[in-house]
Design an enzyme around this catalytic site. Structure first.
Site, PDB file in Angstrom:
ATOM      1  N   HIS A  42      -3.405  -5.432   0.643  1.00 55.89           N
ATOM      2  CA  HIS A  42      -2.796  -5.797   1.927  1.00 55.89           C
ATOM      3  C   HIS A  42      -2.769  -7.314   2.097  1.00 55.89           C
ATOM      4  O   HIS A  42      -3.645  -7.893   2.746  1.00 55.89           O
ATOM      5  CB  HIS A  42      -3.576  -5.160   3.078  1.00 55.89           C
ATOM      6  CG  HIS A  42      -3.357  -3.693   3.234  1.00 55.89           C
ATOM      7  ND1 HIS A  42      -2.399  -3.171   4.074  1.00 55.89           N
ATOM      8  CD2 HIS A  42      -3.949  -2.631   2.636  1.00 55.89           C
ATOM      9  CE1 HIS A  42      -2.419  -1.847   4.007  1.00 55.89           C
ATOM     10  NE2 HIS A  42      -3.352  -1.501   3.130  1.00 55.89           N
ATOM     11  N   CYS A  96       0.836  -1.191   0.000  1.00 58.12           N
ATOM     12  CA  CYS A  96       0.000   0.000   0.000  1.00 58.12           C
ATOM     13  C   CYS A  96       0.886   1.262   0.000  1.00 58.12           C
ATOM     14  O   CYS A  96       1.529   1.543  -1.002  1.00 58.12           O
ATOM     15  CB  CYS A  96      -0.988  -0.032   1.154  1.00 58.12           C
ATOM     16  SG  CYS A  96      -2.391   1.097   0.940  1.00 58.12           S
ATOM     17  N   GLU A 132      -0.873  -9.006   4.011  1.00 57.21           N
ATOM     18  CA  GLU A 132      -0.672  -9.362   5.424  1.00 57.21           C
ATOM     19  C   GLU A 132      -1.990  -9.492   6.168  1.00 57.21           C
ATOM     20  O   GLU A 132      -2.102 -10.261   7.137  1.00 57.21           O
ATOM     21  CB  GLU A 132       0.245  -8.339   6.107  1.00 57.21           C
ATOM     22  CG  GLU A 132      -0.409  -7.053   6.577  1.00 57.21           C
ATOM     23  CD  GLU A 132      -0.798  -6.078   5.472  1.00 57.21           C
ATOM     24  OE1 GLU A 132      -1.419  -5.046   5.775  1.00 57.21           O
ATOM     25  OE2 GLU A 132      -0.473  -6.358   4.303  1.00 57.21           O
TER      26      GLU A 132
END
Length: 260
Positions: free
Chosen positions: A231, A118, A233
């Site tokens: 994202h 990001c 993660e």
């Protein structure tokens, strides 16, 4: 085999709650726990890099760590990169921007694996000489201006559903690292209001959303240098399933590159 040290950039949190009578205002540096968990679960040792503008210290972090993850977060200060501020921007801390820029430059110069997420992707593109749309509404203005007879609409890129769930698809470019990791098409989450405008010299745009917004940028001449607008993660925090496994690949690949 020794587990590689993975430096994770950090963000600044300023406490103005006056919760402590001794220290009424206290700055904190932090990383979202999802980054730490994703690196650890992929076989790396996560190391949080405190925000600093000390160039010698940044250089030591670059020398010490085997790979890097550049955190998501607020907008970069556009003045640092030769742009005028927009009223639509949401800049954060200039010291954080300078620290991230130093880490990115050091990692790229020393060909150490680096993953930008990001803001992290946007910072990689800016530091290496690219540019950003300071708000996605500016992408819509560009589309309307250049294609007045078409009814192309830029989608909402801040999803209403939980951030660890998929929201839209991205298409990857054949022959790229993104395609190798994710296949031709992958479902991703979305939580951003800026996006890449011009890719940096030497960079390749390797994934797009259906509305044309850039979702991945990579540097083919490097061992591993990849930026993702979404994202991963957060998506690997899903308990199980195909979405978790797909997104985990990028952290596995980062650790594998760090071991080379």
């Amino acid at each position: 085999m020794k587990r590689p040290l993975v430096g994770i950039s950090t963000l600044l949190l300023r406490d103005i709650s006056h919760a402590s009578r001794i220290v009424p205002v206290s700055d904190r540096i932090f990383s979202n726990i999802e980054f730490v968990s994703a690196v650890r679960n992929a076989g790396g040792i996560p190391v949080l890099i405190p925000i600093t503008t000390d160039e010698e210290l940044i250089s030591e972090y670059v020398d010490t760590c085997d790979a890097f993850v550049m955190h998501g977060g607020p907008d970069a200060n556009p003045v640092l990169f030769g742009d005028e501020p927009s009223e639509l921007g949401r800049p954060g801390n200039i010291e954080s921007d300078m620290c991230d820029a130093g880490i990115i430059c050091g990692a790229m110069e020393n060909d150490k694996p680096i993953l930008g997420v990001c803001r992290g992707m946007q910072m990689m593109n800016l530091v290496m000489g690219g540019s950003l749309f300071q708000d996605i509404s500016l992408v819509q203005e560009k589309v309307d201006r250049e294609h007045p007879d078409e009814n192309t609409k830029i989608m909402v890129h801040r999803q209403p559903n939980p951030e660890n769930e998929p929201y839209h698809y991205v298409q990857t470019a054949p022959g790229t690292l993104a395609a190798e990791l994710f296949g031709d098409k992958i479902a991703v989450n979305s939580h951003h209001h800026q996006c890449v405008k011009d890719p940096a010299p030497g960079a390749v745009v390797s994934a797009w959303a259906s509305d044309g917004v850039v979702e991945a940028v990579e540097f083919p001449g490097k061992r591993f240098a990849l930026g993702l607008q979404w994202h991963p993660e957060m998506m690997v925090t899903l308990n199980s399933g195909v979405y978790k496994e797909q997104q985990k690949r990028v952290f596995d690949a980062l650790i594998a590159a760090a071991r080379q």
